[in-house]
Design a protein around this motif. Structure first.
Motif, short mmCIF file in Angstrom:
data_model
loop_
_atom_site.label_atom_id
_atom_site.label_comp_id
_atom_site.label_asym_id
_atom_site.label_seq_id
_atom_site.Cartn_x
_atom_site.Cartn_y
_atom_site.Cartn_z
N ARG A 389 29.13 45.51 37.43
CA ARG A 389 28.38 44.53 38.04
C ARG A 389 28.24 44.89 39.57
O ARG A 389 29.42 45.25 40.07
CB ARG A 389 28.63 42.98 37.65
CG ARG A 389 28.60 42.65 36.36
CD ARG A 389 29.28 41.55 36.13
NE ARG A 389 28.67 40.29 36.75
CZ ARG A 389 29.06 38.97 36.66
NH1 ARG A 389 30.22 38.75 35.93
NH2 ARG A 389 28.66 38.07 37.30
N PRO A 390 27.25 44.56 40.21
CA PRO A 390 27.13 44.77 41.58
C PRO A 390 28.04 43.89 42.30
O PRO A 390 28.35 42.71 42.09
CB PRO A 390 25.74 44.35 41.88
CG PRO A 390 24.85 44.35 40.95
CD PRO A 390 25.94 43.99 39.79
N LEU A 391 28.76 44.42 43.46
CA LEU A 391 29.76 43.86 44.31
C LEU A 391 29.18 43.16 45.13
O LEU A 391 29.84 42.29 45.89
CB LEU A 391 30.98 44.93 44.73
CG LEU A 391 31.63 45.68 43.95
CD1 LEU A 391 32.17 46.84 44.33
CD2 LEU A 391 32.61 44.80 43.15
N SER A 392 27.92 43.43 45.73
CA SER A 392 27.24 42.79 46.93
C SER A 392 25.77 42.57 46.30
O SER A 392 25.24 43.32 46.11
CB SER A 392 27.18 43.71 47.93
OG SER A 392 26.36 43.46 48.95
N VAL A 393 25.26 41.40 46.59
CA VAL A 393 24.10 41.04 46.25
C VAL A 393 23.16 41.34 47.23
O VAL A 393 22.19 41.73 46.68
CB VAL A 393 23.91 39.49 46.12
CG1 VAL A 393 24.33 38.69 47.46
CG2 VAL A 393 22.62 38.91 45.33
#
Length: 652
Positions: A389-393
């Protein structure tokens, strides 16, 4: 593989439908999703929030304005209180504490709260959980305020002070950022309880004040940011405070002062991390005045650094790649980006930014497979290795926007997977109180759901809402570009006067030193002129856009993209017309209509008759996705920027 699991449950879909029914389709996706997130599963609260948003819209305000708590006795507050009263005492106190500590790590919160209580708040959607391993927590601000109002502040103050003291005792200046930021806020409010500024060491005090100043800058409050900075006696020697002081001056339009602050700092001060952060900000600052304050000054500053120069030079090259893109210098962008890639000590952030610049350059030069490869690298670098999953939106939104726009240049509509990723990112954006992330999400929605689909109405809706939410100076550089895109959409929707007003309100100086801004403005002027049937102005604007592009990027093989060929043809027509040898009644080039297949021409004609993709699919007995594919292929062949322009070209 990216985590693209649908984030809407059946109830969430119904909630969005309810918001749309109240507010209509004219409200942007970020606003509608934010209302659903703030309602925390309560139909009654959602109804009240939607009604308040509708009132804001009628008053020409942001739909999300003043929806964090509402006035005392308001219907929103009453509905929020009813929801919070259903919580246990422990849950209300935990929610109030997490509201004060927005962005605290899950592990930090558990030092003061029971794990089962926190998990229950997450289950109720009163608190939103981030990506492991850090699991940053964001409390529903509306409910956390009401929780504190219901139980009073005494319990929260006591628990917060106890947690802060234990964190400082154990970790000092390495304490969780939310703890330090909250501590500095307490000092500014002059609260009598809690550790005072004199009770902590200099490093801890400086870091706490820098974090608080960063939050103030993020919401556009430059005066508050400067107040935090100047309350530290040693602020002149702290690089992190210097960055926030410079950023506050830039936010207020004092760019010379902003440069003076960073240039005066001793490059041998601070840590490697703080020096890198200063270089990151300095490079972003140069965008505003590239001639008065060039990157050369930053290069000289880096040369005075002792150890760690390689990391800073890699970041400088990433900035050079960005600057080359702004100047439409695709070869220069590629060279600078590869220097960053080739540096073993380059930071992950530098590599990611360089990959995005290199991807844009590759796409502009027609190397779509290389652009896809570079974007895949950026995606992999910004994801949790375990969950994917992405660590930074914010970074996820940037990558999604790049993917959609690069696909648009190649004539590819956004895939369903990319749209699912956008939904995930918008939901994560809605779960936190960060206006600049909401602004970025809105811009990306405008690109993916509007521009890349050829839907000008959606593009205008999303971009107009997004641009009004920009408060962070780094994001403000996008204002002229977004305004140009909005003006183009309004023109194609038949509102050239509104488009001209948008352009007139957009202050392109001093950013007009960059070719990209001038190019976008010329294209927007062209769209306005076309909508007004002003053939001469349309020709002048389009040839000016062609000159901006071709002065930097002469086709090596005489070919180039379809859009470049269209620009070249039109520039030739304008020159011929000026010499009195040729006259034309339309600014639209149509030489390549014969290049369309029978099916593409058939669909393009129906587009010109204002049929939707769904209506065309039903008439021709094909799928909507097949229609979209033919529309984008036809647009690519003819160099049409939108469905409207495609229909006009074929109609002529």
């Amino acid at each position: 593989m990216p985590d693209v699991r649908p984030w809407f449950t059946t109830d969430d879909e119904a909630a969005l439908a309810s918001v749309t029914a109240t507010l209509g389709e004219s409200v942007d996706l970020v606003s509608r999703t934010s209302l659903v997130a703030r309602a925390a599963g309560s139909p009654r609260l959602l109804e009240r929030l939607s009604a308040e948003a509708a009132s804001n819209i009628r008053a020409h305000r942001d739909p999300l304005d003043a929806l964090h708590g509402g006035a005392a006795g308001s219907t929103v507050q009453e509905a929020a209180r009813e929801l919070v009263e259903d919580y246990s005492d422990d849950e209300r106190r935990a929610l109030a504490l997490l509201g004060r500590l927005d962005g605290a790590a899950h592990a930090t919160a558990l030092r003061a709260l029971d794990a089962r209580t926190v998990d229950e708040l997450i289950r109720r959607a009163a608190v939103h959980d981030g990506v492991p391993p850090s699991r940053v927590l964001h409390a529903n601000r509306l409910l956390s305020i009401e929780a504190e109002n219901t139980d009073g502040t005494e319990h929260v103050d006591s628990a917060l002070d106890d947690l802060i003291r234990r964190e400082l005792s154990a970790f000092g200046d390495r304490s969780n950022p939310a703890i330090l930021r909250t501590l500095a806020t307490e000092w500014y409010a002059d609260r009598p309880t809690g550790p005072t500024a004199d009770e902590v060491d200099d490093r801890t005090r400086s870091r706490a004040l820098a974090l608080a100043a960063a939050r103030a800058n993020a919401v556009g409050d430059a005066d508050l940011a400067l107040a935090f900075v100047r309350s530290d006696p040693s602020h002149s020697s702290c690089l992190d405070l210097a960055v926030e002081e410079s950023r506050a001056h830039a936010r207020a339009g004092r760019f010379d002062e902003a440069h003076a602050v960073v240039e005066a700092r001793d490059p041998r001060e601070g840590t490697t991390r703080s020096r890198l952060r200063l270089v990151q900000w300095w490079g972003a600052l140069v965008v505003w005045h590239p001639q008065r304050h060039p990157l050369d000054a930053l290069e000289r500053w880096i040369a005075r650094v002792g150890s760690g120069q390689a990391t800073l030079r890699a970041e400088l090259d990433a900035h050079r790649a960005d600057a080359a893109c702004l100047d439409l210098d695709w070869a220069g962008a590629t060279r600078a980006a590869h220097r960053t890639f080739d540096e073993p000590e380059a930071s992950p952030a530098s590599r990611i930014r360089a990959s995005l610049s290199a991807a844009a350059a590759a796409a502009a030069e027609g190397r779509s497979s290389e652009a896809d490869r570079l974007l895949s690298y950026a995606e992999q670098a910004t994801r949790d290795p375990v969950s994917g999953r992405p660590l930074s939106v914010s970074m996820e939104l940037s990558i999604i926007g790049h993917r959609a726009f690069i696909g648009h240049l190649a004539g590819r509509p956004p895939s369903s997977r990319l749209e699912q990723r956008l939904q995930v990112a918008v939901r994560r954006t809605a779960e936190r109180d960060e206006p600049n992330v909401r602004a970025l999400a809105g811009i990306v929605c405008g690109i993916v759901l509007g521009i890349a689909r050829g839907d000008d109405a959606v593009s205008e809706r999303e971009l107009s809402a997004a641009i009004d939410r920009v408060s962070r100076i780094e994001l403000a550089v996008m204002r002229p570009l977004v305004s140009s895109l909005r003006a183009g959409a309004l023109s194609r929707l038949g509102s050239p006067h509104a488009a001209r007003a948008v352009l007139d309100e957009s202050h392109i100086e001093p950013l007009g030193k960059h070719r990209l801004y001038r190019f976008a403005r010329h294209v927007a002027d062209y769209d306005v002129a076309v909508a007004q049937n002003d053939v001469v102005s349309a020709g002048s604007s389009l040839s000016a856009a062609a000159r901006e592009h071709e002065d930097r990027n002469r086709p090596r093989d005489g070919g180039g993209t379809a859009r470049a060929r269209a620009l070249d043809r039109w520039a030739g027509r304008v020159a011929a017309d000026a010499a009195g040898r040729h006259a034309t009644s339309s600014p639209f080039p149509k030489d390549d209509v014969a290049d369309l297949t029978d099916r593409e021409r058939e669909i393009a004609v129906l587009v010109g008759r204002r049929l939707s993709n769904k209506e065309i699919a039903a008439r021709l007995y094909i799928s909507v996705r097949t229609v979209e594919s033919h529309v984008y292929t036809a647009r690519g062949k003819l160099g049409a920027e939108s469905r409207r322009e495609l229909g006009s070209i074929v109609g002529l």
